[in-house]
Motif scaffolding. Sequence first.
Motif, PDB file in Angstrom:
ATOM      1  N   SER A  40       3.213   0.631   7.504  1.00 38.55           N
ATOM      2  CA  SER A  40       2.426   0.709   8.736  1.00 38.55           C
ATOM      3  C   SER A  40       1.858   2.119   8.924  1.00 38.55           C
ATOM      4  N   PRO A  41       0.681   2.226   9.520  1.00 34.05           N
ATOM      5  CA  PRO A  41       0.145   3.546   9.867  1.00 34.05           C
ATOM      6  C   PRO A  41       0.940   4.266  10.958  1.00 34.05           C
ATOM      7  N   GLY A  62      -7.350   3.622   0.732  1.00 39.39           N
ATOM      8  CA  GLY A  62      -7.219   3.891   2.164  1.00 39.39           C
ATOM      9  C   GLY A  62      -7.394   5.354   2.493  1.00 39.39           C
ATOM     10  N   SER A  63      -6.529   5.858   3.403  1.00 37.92           N
ATOM     11  CA  SER A  63      -6.617   7.262   3.816  1.00 37.92           C
ATOM     12  C   SER A  63      -5.271   7.729   4.367  1.00 37.92           C
ATOM     13  N   LYS A  89      -9.077  10.678   1.573  1.00 34.27           N
ATOM     14  CA  LYS A  89      -9.700   9.355   1.674  1.00 34.27           C
ATOM     15  C   LYS A  89     -10.057   8.844   0.291  1.00 34.27           C
ATOM     16  N   SER A 108      -0.164   7.300   6.744  1.00 37.71           N
ATOM     17  CA  SER A 108      -1.402   6.600   6.400  1.00 37.71           C
ATOM     18  C   SER A 108      -2.232   6.441   7.667  1.00 37.71           C
ATOM     19  N   LEU A 109      -3.523   6.355   7.491  1.00 35.13           N
ATOM     20  CA  LEU A 109      -4.419   6.184   8.639  1.00 35.13           C
ATOM     21  C   LEU A 109      -4.948   4.767   8.740  1.00 35.13           C
ATOM     22  N   GLU A 110      -4.624   3.935   7.758  1.00 43.18           N
ATOM     23  CA  GLU A 110      -5.040   2.539   7.789  1.00 43.18           C
ATOM     24  C   GLU A 110      -4.066   1.694   6.974  1.00 43.18           C
ATOM     25  N   ILE A 111      -3.987   0.433   7.305  1.00 40.50           N
ATOM     26  CA  ILE A 111      -3.098  -0.500   6.610  1.00 40.50           C
ATOM     27  C   ILE A 111      -3.532  -0.614   5.152  1.00 40.50           C
ATOM     28  N   SER A 113      -2.945   1.598   2.712  1.00 43.52           N
ATOM     29  CA  SER A 113      -3.197   2.875   2.045  1.00 43.52           C
ATOM     30  C   SER A 113      -2.127   3.160   0.990  1.00 43.52           C
TER      31      SER A 113
END
Length: 142
Positions: A40-41, A62-63, A89, A108-111, A113
């Motif tokens: 999870s982010p 992802g990022s 990124k 992480s900044l998004e699911i 990643s």
Amino acid sequence: MGQTTPIEGSVFSDSRGKIKTFNTFDMGQIVRFYEIFPDSPEIIRGWQGHSKEKKWFYCHTGSFAINIINISEGNIPVNNRIPEKFVLKENFPLILEVAKGSATAFKSLEIGSKLMVFSNFTLEESMNDDIRFPLEKWNTEW
């Protein structure tokens, strides 16, 4: 000591697709690598530091936001240090070289990643050089 160095890559594109390259990245020091893919982010990993180990971070999917703090500067009290934030990124080829004497915290900044981590230490050497700090130790921006 304690300096973070971005290593920029390149992207080449033609009718067959894309190629990401890191032709200036010298992998001579690397003895192992591993991949991190958070569930999870919301999960933040850190603070983990090393006085002698050096690491390189590369986000291929992802990022990620990565905060880095120098823990080896003798002239600045540990509590007064300010983390430096980097965002990696997948669409911007960059390897982040983190010097020995540093601690990192990242998320992480998004699911979905995925982050590759390269090290110049074996797992056993790394475990013997491991320094942990509470997540609240330094004020960080995510």
